[in-house]
Design an enzyme around this catalytic site. Structure first.
Site, short mmCIF file in Angstrom:
data_model
loop_
_atom_site.label_atom_id
_atom_site.label_comp_id
_atom_site.label_asym_id
_atom_site.label_seq_id
_atom_site.Cartn_x
_atom_site.Cartn_y
_atom_site.Cartn_z
N LYS A 22 22.88 25.03 -29.00
CA LYS A 22 24.22 25.59 -29.23
C LYS A 22 24.58 25.53 -30.71
O LYS A 22 25.03 26.51 -31.29
CB LYS A 22 25.25 24.78 -28.42
CG LYS A 22 26.70 25.02 -28.85
CD LYS A 22 27.70 24.24 -28.02
CE LYS A 22 28.00 22.84 -28.50
NZ LYS A 22 28.90 22.74 -29.67
N ASN A 23 24.38 24.35 -31.31
CA ASN A 23 24.86 24.17 -32.68
C ASN A 23 23.97 24.84 -33.72
O ASN A 23 24.37 24.97 -34.88
CB ASN A 23 25.05 22.68 -32.99
CG ASN A 23 26.25 22.11 -32.24
OD1 ASN A 23 27.03 22.86 -31.66
ND2 ASN A 23 26.40 20.79 -32.25
N ARG A 135 39.62 17.02 -38.07
CA ARG A 135 38.41 17.70 -38.56
C ARG A 135 38.78 18.70 -39.66
O ARG A 135 38.88 19.89 -39.42
CB ARG A 135 37.67 18.36 -37.40
CG ARG A 135 37.16 17.32 -36.42
CD ARG A 135 36.46 17.93 -35.25
NE ARG A 135 35.18 18.51 -35.60
CZ ARG A 135 34.42 19.15 -34.72
NH1 ARG A 135 34.83 19.31 -33.48
NH2 ARG A 135 33.26 19.66 -35.09
N ARG A 414 31.18 24.00 -21.95
CA ARG A 414 31.16 24.50 -23.33
C ARG A 414 29.78 24.29 -23.96
O ARG A 414 29.39 25.05 -24.85
CB ARG A 414 32.20 23.76 -24.18
CG ARG A 414 33.62 24.03 -23.78
CD ARG A 414 34.56 23.35 -24.72
NE ARG A 414 34.23 23.75 -26.10
CZ ARG A 414 34.78 23.22 -27.18
NH1 ARG A 414 35.67 22.29 -27.06
NH2 ARG A 414 34.43 23.63 -28.38
N1 EPU Z 1 34.52 16.63 -42.99
C1 EPU Z 1 35.40 16.59 -44.03
N2 EPU Z 1 35.72 17.77 -44.64
C2 EPU Z 1 35.17 18.96 -44.26
C3 EPU Z 1 34.26 18.97 -43.20
C4 EPU Z 1 33.95 17.79 -42.57
O1 EPU Z 1 35.91 15.53 -44.39
O2 EPU Z 1 35.50 20.00 -44.88
C5 EPU Z 1 34.18 15.37 -42.29
C6 EPU Z 1 34.50 15.42 -40.80
O3 EPU Z 1 35.84 15.10 -40.55
C7 EPU Z 1 33.53 14.41 -40.25
C8 EPU Z 1 32.30 14.61 -41.14
O4 EPU Z 1 32.77 15.23 -42.33
O5 EPU Z 1 34.01 13.12 -40.45
C9 EPU Z 1 31.20 15.45 -40.53
O6 EPU Z 1 31.73 16.65 -39.99
P1 EPU Z 1 30.89 18.00 -39.99
O7 EPU Z 1 31.54 18.97 -40.91
O8 EPU Z 1 29.45 17.69 -40.25
O9 EPU Z 1 31.10 18.50 -38.49
P2 EPU Z 1 31.08 20.00 -38.04
O10 EPU Z 1 30.15 20.76 -38.89
O11 EPU Z 1 32.46 20.50 -37.89
C10 EPU Z 1 29.05 19.84 -36.40
C11 EPU Z 1 28.82 20.03 -34.92
C12 EPU Z 1 29.46 18.89 -34.15
C13 EPU Z 1 28.85 17.57 -34.65
C14 EPU Z 1 29.05 17.44 -36.16
C15 EPU Z 1 28.38 16.22 -36.75
C16 EPU Z 1 28.67 22.41 -34.60
C17 EPU Z 1 29.25 23.65 -34.01
N3 EPU Z 1 29.38 21.29 -34.48
O12 EPU Z 1 30.46 19.88 -36.58
O13 EPU Z 1 29.10 19.08 -32.79
O14 EPU Z 1 29.45 16.49 -33.99
O15 EPU Z 1 28.50 18.60 -36.82
O16 EPU Z 1 27.03 16.22 -36.49
O17 EPU Z 1 27.59 22.44 -35.12
C18 EPU Z 1 29.36 18.92 -30.44
O18 EPU Z 1 28.40 19.71 -30.33
O19 EPU Z 1 29.84 18.27 -29.48
C19 EPU Z 1 29.96 18.74 -31.77
C20 EPU Z 1 31.18 18.26 -31.93
#
Ligand code: EPU
Length: 438
Positions: A22-23, A135, A414
């Site tokens: 998915k991701n 987030r 999801r």
């Molecule tokens: N963060 C910031 N600023 C930003 C972006 C992120 O401070 O602009 C922080 C977040 O708050 C968090 C950390 O950085 O503390 C990591 O967040 P990240 O941006 O890596 O998360 P994401 O890209 O929004 C993806 C996955 C999540 C997974 C995380 C971490 C997808 C669609 N989502 O989210 O997947 O938990 O990386 O590995 O790829 C799930 O599949 O259940 C899921 C939540």
């Protein structure tokens, strides 16, 4: 709203194949927007989140088609075909990610980079709150600004403009919790069409980012340093459509591995890449679960009594936050105390109170949980709150004595395709019923 009734305890055995990730699929679908023409993706799973993203892409003016013939029908081992998804990005009429779609799935934000690069302008609703905590997207915006975008917020929308195109830059993309997965995806996608060289330091190294970078290169991009925290992207004038197969879902694989372990069963998990899962395999072996590489996957065998172990979630190659809840369910039945520390999303503990309703002994202390193992879990009515928390409750339900009712299972749909059918083929006793507590 559907409900699961899970009868336990059961012992799982047999073979299950893991679906496409998915991701990895979500940002790769967004990457298709960079190239005018029809691209085909192989292995994109049939999930609620993917449907939302299809809807988003379609409303940009890019028709999305799913292959009809048999895709989505589980084969003998539970693998759901090799679905094909075609995206026709010949033209983009409306580079807008509306609130109604973004609020359903925050990963919608990964259209920002590709649309900015291709159209010179994009509007995307700011993602709101989320069950797993705050987030922000500040790092996405910081990276795009450094590529030359003008960005402002208006009526809850991020409006990003680069009428004269983007320009390569050196960007440090680390934040207070380390690297950002979708932030790296957004900036890398935008940089593929920027003038000159972009360097992203503290880039996410997750296998899903590697998959995206490989896909971009197959479209004609010039990304190097793939898989490392320093990505170099040499901008090109255009990208071309592609046919690309997404990697297997390591989080789904890990969930099936825990399913074998928590039920003391033996399951052959096929179509999974153990090399992407070393931290997970290491923790499983540490608690006495056998994981043996076998063909295109592994055989996981549980043990009568599990040893406790400490877990800290970290960016890849550390232990993934997306398996924290499932492992907590597993450690709840271990012989002793474990400590689980969440370093990515410090509030991602919605499952703790629900697991305690099933006679687990979990105590939250800040961003950590002390897990005192119990001899057995006991069935109870519980509430799913987010995708991975729901998976943890399903796992606990299969190990618990009695009938566990899980409300709000749309959360699990999801990210897991027909999870109950696939677990039932391994010996679980899960029924899906309509109704339940809202
Ligand atoms: N963060 C910031 N600023 C930003 C972006 C992120 O401070 O602009 C922080 C977040 O708050 C968090 C950390 O950085 O503390 C990591 O967040 P990240 O941006 O890596 O998360 P994401 O890209 O929004 C993806 C996955 C999540 C997974 C995380 C971490 C997808 C669609 N989502 O989210 O997947 O938990 O990386 O590995 O790829 C799930 O599949 O259940 C899921 C939540």
């Amino acid at each position: 709203m559907d409900v699961f009734q899970i009868e336990g305890p059961v012992r799982l055995s047999g073979h299950v194949d893991v679906n496409g990730s998915k991701n990895a699929s979500l940002p790769i679908m967004a990457a298709m927007l960079l190239a005018p023409g029809r691209s085909t993706l192989i292995g994109v799973p049939h999930l609620a989140d993917i449907s939302v993203f299809q809807e988003l892409i379609a409303q940009l003016g890019c028709p999305v088609e799913r292959q009809a013939d048999g895709a989505g029908t589980p084969n003998a081992t539970g693998r759901v075909g090799e679905p094909l998804l075609t995206i026709d990005a010949t033209k983009i009429d409306n580079p807008v990610g509306p609130y109604d779609i973004v609020r359903k799935m925050r990963a919608s934000v990964c259209i920002l980079g590709p649309l900015l690069a291709r159209c010179g302008r994009v509007e995307v609703s700011m993602p709101g709150g989320c069950a797993i905590g705050d987030r922000p997207i500040d790092l996405h915006l910081l990276g795009l600004r450094q590529l030359g975008a003008q960005i402002h917020l208006k009526s809850g929308y991020v409006i990003a403009e680069a009428p004269k195109g983007l320009k390569g830059a050196s960007i440090f993309l680390g934040g207070p919790f380390g690297s950002t997965v979708l932030g790296t995806a957004n900036v890398m996608m935008a940089a593929t069409l920027a003038k000159g060289r972009t360097i992203i330091e503290s880039a996410a190294c997750e296998p899903e980012i590697t998959d995206l970078a490989n896909c971009l290169n197959a479209m004609g991009a010039r990304v190097s340093g793939i898989g490392s925290p320093r990505l170099t992207i040499d901008g090109v004038s255009h990208l071309h459509p592609v046919q690309y197969r997404v990697i297997p879902d390591r989080i789904e694989a890990g969930t099936f591995m825990v399913a074998a372990a928590i039920t003391g069963g033996q399951v052959h998990v096929g179509h999974c890449r153990l090399d992407d899962m070393m931290a997970v395999v290491d923790r499983l072996r540490n608690i006495g679960v056998s994981v043996e590489s076998n063909g295109d996957g592994c055989v996981v065998a549980g043990t009568r009594r599990l040893e406790p172990v400490d877990i800290t979630t970290q960016p890849y190659p550390g232990f993934p936050t997306d398996l924290q809840a499932q492992f907590m369910a597993l450690l709840a039945t271990a012989d002793g105390n474990s400590i689980v520390v969440e370093k990515i999303f410090p509030d991602r503990f919605m499952h703790v109170a629900e697991l305690n309703r099933m006679a687990a002994n979990l105590r939250k202390e800040g961003a950590a949980v002390i897990v005192a193992g119990v001899k057995k879990l006991i069935a109870a009515p519980v509430m799913a709150s987010d995708l991975r928390a729901s998976a943890a409750l399903v796992l606990a339900g299969m190990a618990a004595e009695g009938i566990t009712t899980i409300n709000r299972v749309y959360h699990i749909d999801r990210g897991y395709e027909r999870i109950e059918e696939r677990l039932n083929r391994l010996g679980a006793k899960i029924t899906r019923e309509e109704g339940g507590t809202v």
